[in-house]
Design an enzyme around this catalytic site. Sequence first.
Site, PDB file in Angstrom:
ATOM      1  CB  SER A 153      -0.827   0.187   1.222  1.00 21.29           C
ATOM      2  OG  SER A 153      -1.954   1.117   1.061  1.00 21.29           O
ATOM      3  CB  SER A 154       2.350   3.371  -1.873  1.00 20.63           C
ATOM      4  OG  SER A 154       1.621   3.240  -3.216  1.00 20.63           O
ATOM      5  CB  ALA A 155       0.906   8.087  -0.640  1.00 19.05           C
TER       6      ALA A 155
END
Length: 376
Positions: free
Chosen positions: A88-90
């Site tokens: 998961s990431s921005a």
Amino acid sequence: MDDYAQLLAELTAAGALGEEWRGAFERAPRSAFIPDAVWAPDEDTLSGYRRITRSDEPEAWWALADADDVVVTQLDDGADDGPGIATSSASMPSLVATMLRHLDVADGHTVLDIGTGTGWTSALLSARLGDRRVTTVEIDPAVAAEAARSLAKAGFHPHRAIGDGLDGRHQEAPYDRVHSTAAVRTVPRAWVEQATPGGIIVTPWGTPYANAGLLRLVVGEPGDPAHGRFVDNVSFMWMRSQRPHRVTDFAGAPGVRSASAMDPALALNDVNAAFAIGLRVPGVRFEHRWNRADPTGTYRLHLSDGADSWASVHYDEWHTEDTVLQAGPRRLWDEIVTARSWWLKEGRPSLSRFGVTVAADGAQTVWLDVPGNVVG
């Protein structure tokens, strides 16, 4: 001018961030959606990442939060003992701006946002269109809970749901736009069915070999197919249920050795070639392997189809007789070589010359230039 304001000014000057989105980016800064603990690349660790917290290393945290780069916010689906795979990431602000531009929203539109993640994209959509016109879906309950806190603190309240984004969200359908921040190999039928005629779907799309395309799909009338082209080169994390297989080991299976008909560097040196190869070699995934004691002499490309076929080819002296090793019913390296030859014969088509059709029954075909020219 702070770092984020400077970034927005640069994106605007470069044409990546239009005025129609500038206000949303200002009202919903990315830093408001970055969790306290993030992961920064670090080659000196076994996982390849180092944990950074806002409380302990504020300068490093802010440098990540306000940069035009990806910020990893979760490893290994939240497991503590995983191998260190970002899950998961921005996303990069410039890339988010690009995707939203391709979404082509207008006042009054409703949007289904697949993959809430940090909540930043759904906040931007809410800032642009209004909370009640945005529905966001996240599969990971822990990620969804963190996003809910960030959204509420920032003053945004879109419709939120926990579930598999491949199923869409029929409760608030139909949607004028569908926006995904996770890559798919096959566009879900539910997304098409839950979109209005003439609606637009923007999603990262790829193959196990090359996760590289940003697809912009236009939905047809009920019963008609949806058509669209690849409009940019992007790479996003996979939807969990469409993640490709892990590259398998040889496990002592007998193989056939030969010389290579092609420099293995050519299989990956051009994103357009790699994308075309991925379309022509279904299910095949690669990774690089080497012996750390001799990284140059042992560096090789390792291929697997997730079933019974695998191959490897050494980069060093690739033209010698024992450089290629292949086993199983498919000759994977031969398929790679043939696929790249096809790409050359077709005039080295760029990624943007390819497109996708999704039929009413959900069947997906990929084509070159026009829908009838199917790439098999």
